[in-house]
Write a protein that holds these residues in place. Structure first.
Motif, PDB file in Angstrom:
ATOM      1  N   LEU A 164      -3.896  -7.543   4.991  1.00  0.00           N
ATOM      2  CA  LEU A 164      -4.710  -6.406   4.133  1.00  0.00           C
ATOM      3  C   LEU A 164      -5.816  -5.950   4.814  1.00  0.00           C
ATOM      4  O   LEU A 164      -5.851  -4.585   5.092  1.00  0.00           O
ATOM      5  N   LEU A 174      -3.667  -7.711  -6.455  1.00  0.00           N
ATOM      6  CA  LEU A 174      -4.831  -8.696  -5.404  1.00  0.00           C
ATOM      7  C   LEU A 174      -5.335  -9.699  -6.273  1.00  0.00           C
ATOM      8  O   LEU A 174      -5.766 -10.769  -5.657  1.00  0.00           O
ATOM      9  N   GLN A 175      -5.984  -9.398  -7.452  1.00  0.00           N
ATOM     10  CA  GLN A 175      -6.579 -10.219  -8.278  1.00  0.00           C
ATOM     11  C   GLN A 175      -5.758 -11.371  -8.672  1.00  0.00           C
ATOM     12  O   GLN A 175      -6.044 -12.635  -8.489  1.00  0.00           O
ATOM     13  N   TRP A 213      -5.810  -1.905   5.658  1.00  0.00           N
ATOM     14  CA  TRP A 213      -6.744  -1.048   4.816  1.00  0.00           C
ATOM     15  C   TRP A 213      -7.153   0.297   5.205  1.00  0.00           C
ATOM     16  O   TRP A 213      -7.524   1.280   4.629  1.00  0.00           O
ATOM     17  N   THR A 219      -9.001 -10.856  -1.757  1.00  0.00           N
ATOM     18  CA  THR A 219     -10.118  -9.997  -2.053  1.00  0.00           C
ATOM     19  C   THR A 219      -9.575  -8.584  -1.649  1.00  0.00           C
ATOM     20  O   THR A 219      -9.302  -8.531  -0.323  1.00  0.00           O
ATOM     21  N   ARG A 220     -10.390  -7.539  -1.978  1.00  0.00           N
ATOM     22  CA  ARG A 220     -10.060  -6.128  -1.733  1.00  0.00           C
ATOM     23  C   ARG A 220     -11.005  -5.779  -0.422  1.00  0.00           C
ATOM     24  O   ARG A 220     -12.023  -6.127  -0.751  1.00  0.00           O
ATOM     25  N   VAL A 222      -2.799  -2.035  -7.399  1.00  0.00           N
ATOM     26  CA  VAL A 222      -3.194  -2.851  -6.103  1.00  0.00           C
ATOM     27  C   VAL A 222      -4.208  -3.839  -6.558  1.00  0.00           C
ATOM     28  O   VAL A 222      -4.201  -5.114  -6.182  1.00  0.00           O
ATOM     29  N   ASP A 223      -5.240  -3.375  -7.268  1.00  0.00           N
ATOM     30  CA  ASP A 223      -6.347  -4.292  -7.761  1.00  0.00           C
ATOM     31  C   ASP A 223      -5.626  -5.391  -8.713  1.00  0.00           C
ATOM     32  O   ASP A 223      -6.225  -6.649  -8.280  1.00  0.00           O
ATOM     33  N   ASP A 243      -5.147   2.197  -7.529  1.00  0.00           N
ATOM     34  CA  ASP A 243      -6.261   1.318  -7.359  1.00  0.00           C
ATOM     35  C   ASP A 243      -5.764   0.205  -8.401  1.00  0.00           C
ATOM     36  O   ASP A 243      -5.876  -0.836  -8.530  1.00  0.00           O
ATOM     37  N   GLU A 284     -13.278  -4.495   2.175  1.00  0.00           N
ATOM     38  CA  GLU A 284     -14.231  -3.337   2.098  1.00  0.00           C
ATOM     39  C   GLU A 284     -14.508  -2.275   3.071  1.00  0.00           C
ATOM     40  O   GLU A 284     -15.040  -1.291   2.735  1.00  0.00           O
ATOM     41  N   GLN A 303      -4.494 -12.380   3.550  1.00  0.00           N
ATOM     42  CA  GLN A 303      -5.733 -11.629   3.551  1.00  0.00           C
ATOM     43  C   GLN A 303      -6.060 -10.665   4.808  1.00  0.00           C
ATOM     44  O   GLN A 303      -6.643  -9.562   4.762  1.00  0.00           O
ATOM     45  N   CYS A 346       0.862  -1.386   0.084  1.00  0.00           N
ATOM     46  CA  CYS A 346      -0.069   0.043  -0.001  1.00  0.00           C
ATOM     47  C   CYS A 346       1.086   1.275  -0.007  1.00  0.00           C
ATOM     48  O   CYS A 346       0.699   2.151  -0.874  1.00  0.00           O
TER      49      CYS A 346
END
Ligand SMILES: [Fe+2]
Ligand SMILES: [Fe+2]
Lengths: 255, 310
Positions: free
Chosen positions: A165, A209-210, A169, A215-216, A205-206, A202, A218, A162, A105
């Motif tokens: 993160l 993560l993918q 976050w 999973t991003r 990072v997305d 985004d 929430e 996970q 991040c």
């Protein structure tokens, strides 16, 4: 002189310098504790790069302030409320997954920031950024590789990554929160408006993560997001106590 | 194997593919592993002060130094691996207490001045021990030592500089420097190992040119080198018997307390348990990370080879 009355440019240099200083201090805690010897070396490398950035930026903040404070005065003799780093940088290392989530991040953000800062109207900041871009590209790559390995490694590492993160976050939103000071400097072409960095952040990072099968999270932003205003997390006082204690025990001494 | 000894006697390098006596191979593995373990355990006493270094410049230098030691560990495990063992296996032996590391790292670092004393005395002694190994008969070990010795001499100078600054600083800083030298001097002399008449393996190692000078000769060299440096520092070595002996052309010095050396060697030093515990904990807590890296590499090797087949 309290930080609140500094010239804008000094405060801005201090903000970025504190980010690097505080994260370097955290990463230094991994040396001799890393999961393998190569990581002792890699994390020390990153910590050293950040410390180098911090030294230049703090020295510059002192110079702009013009009150004779040097890098050590600023690093060792300010209290918690006068530190201006984003809270993300100060989060405790916890375990390797949390550290790598923090690294991904932070370094993704720091890279996007410094890429733009290379064209700052302020020559010193542009110079710092030029060097930092090379360093931070490696930091981001290092974190990216680990998030992929941990996310897509074993069931256990996936679960830990996970939850790492999720842990960091809530502190991400602050990275993209701009304020009047930054806007003033940005309109002079000196600073970077961080709110503009989000799409790029985004995207990287997305995609990581993918690919890492993660999973991003929430979770919304932590309130109040206050590192830049000197509102820190509880663990931060301990970080400073440890870092500053020896220096403060010998006022005026040379090391 | 006479061919082997002829090569050694001619100062030729033995390379991994060359024939070598099994005992030579085993001795080298033990020595190189012990050396590698010393580098990584040696990171701890100095790592102890990274977070508290009293200036940002000193923090950067110290962090880089501890990082160098990790690098030395990597070169040396690499050299040991050329002899048919692997790093994981050697680390297990370290963690199980079946292989040793240098006893010097079983002493605690209590003040900032210890960073100076370690650099000056411990890295200094290491250099005296290691420079001859740059000409050791085993090629990979000799080459690793060349790289390492260059960095160790930086460390030694940095340590000297820390003490020099402290010694000329405030009264409290000077006292801190003197106290550190008082505590590190004798253990540093012990780094050269027991006296020659109590050092059973030395003769064979000399014949194999793994070792080139005796423990006592190296120790004397270190004392002769260090005494004048202490004067420059304005610090006193804690041995009233140190004096120049014109007849020998060397400094005389007092008797070493070998009972302390053997006590630390046998596990009863101030930090033996802490150092090993810390090493084991880092290793155990990192297990899931290493497993993940292996699993990830396996998956992606499989994916890319399937892709290649298709
Ligand atoms: Fe070393
Ligand atoms: Fe060293």
């Amino acid at each position: 002189m309290s930080v609140a009355t500094l010239p804008d440019l000094a405060t801005y240099a201090l903000r970025l310098g504190d980010d690097s200083l505080v994260l370097s201090q955290r990463l230094g805690g991994w040396i001799t504790n890393a999961p393998e010897l190569e990581e002792d070396v890699a994390l020390a490398n990153i910590a050293l790069d950040l410390l180098g950035q911090a030294r230049t930026l703090l020295s510059y903040a002192g110079e702009v302030e013009g009150a004779g404070r040097d890098e050590d005065d600023l690093a060792y003799l300010r209290d918690e409320r006068d530190f201006r780093n984003v809270a993300l940088a100060e989060l405790p290392n916890s375990n390797f997954a949390v550290t790598m989530a923090r690294q991904l991040c932070f370094s993704t953000w720091q890279l996007a920031l410094h890429q733009r800062l290379t064209s700052s109207a302020d020559e010193t900041l542009a110079g710092v950024a030029g060097k930092a871009v090379k360093e931070v590209s490696y930091h981001r790559d290092h974190a990216t590789q680990w998030v992929l390995r941990l996310g897509d490694g074993t069931d256990e590492s996936h679960r830990r990554m996970q939850s790492g993160l999720e842990r960091v976050w809530p502190y991400v939103a602050e990275l993209f929160t701009t304020d009047e000071l930054e806007q003033r400097l940005a309109s002079d072409g000196v600073a970077v408006d961080v709110s503009a960095l989000r799409p790029e952040w985004d995207a990287h990072v997305d995609s990581v993560l993918q690919e890492a099968t993660l999973t991003r999270p929430e979770g919304g932003p932590m309130l109040p997001a206050g590192g830049r205003r000197g509102i820190h997390t509880e663990s931060f006082g301990f970080l400073l106590a440890e870092m500053q204690h020896l220096h403060r025990s010998h006022p005026g001494a040379t090391w | 194997m006479d061919e082997f000894q002829t090569l050694v006697d001619a100062d030729e390098r033995i390379e991994p593919r060359d024939a070598m006596p099994e005992a030579y191979r085993r001795t080298l593995i033990r020595q190189i592993a012990q050396h590698a373990h010393s580098e990584i355990i040696g990171m701890q006493p100095e790592g102890n002060w990274i977070s508290r270094a009293p200036s940002l410049r000193r923090k950067a230098i110290l962090m880089a130094k501890v990082q160098d030691e990790a690098g030395h560990g990597l070169y040396l495990y690499g050299a040991a691996e050329t002899l048919g063992v692997d790093r994981a296996e050697l680390l297990d032996l370290l963690h199980e207490g079946k292989q040793r590391y240098s006893s010097i790292f079983n002493y605690p670092t209590l003040t900032w001045a210890d960073m100076g004393a370690i650099g000056w005395l411990v890295d200094g002694a290491a250099i005296v021990n290691q420079v001859p190994i740059c000409r050791c008969s085993y090629g990979p070990y000799a080459r690793a030592m060349v790289r390492i010795c260059k960095e160790e001499s930086f460390h030694q100078r940095q340590g000297f500089e820390i003490l020099h600054t402290l010694s000329r600083g405030t009264a409290a800083q000077h006292a801190m420097a003197q106290d550190a030298v008082d505590r590190w001097w004798w253990p540093s002399l012990m780094m050269f190992g027991p006296p020659d008449d109590q050092s059973p393996n030395s003769a064979q190692s000399m014949a194999w040119r793994i070792k080139r000078f005796s423990n006592d000769d190296l120790r004397q060299k270190f004392v002769d080198m260090t005494v004048p440096q202490a004067e420059v520092l304005g610090l006193t070595l804690p041995d009233p018997q140190i004096r120049w002996n014109a007849e020998r052309g060397h400094h005389d010095f007092g008797d070493i307390d070998w009972s302390e050396f053997f006590a630390v060697l046998n596990g009863n030093g101030p930090c033996n348990a802490v150092r090993l515990e810390r090493r084991r904990r880092a290793h155990e807590e990192g297990a899931w990370v290493r497993e993940a890296a292996t699993a990830y590499a396996d998956k992606h090797r499989r994916v890319s080879s399937t892709a290649g087949a298709a």
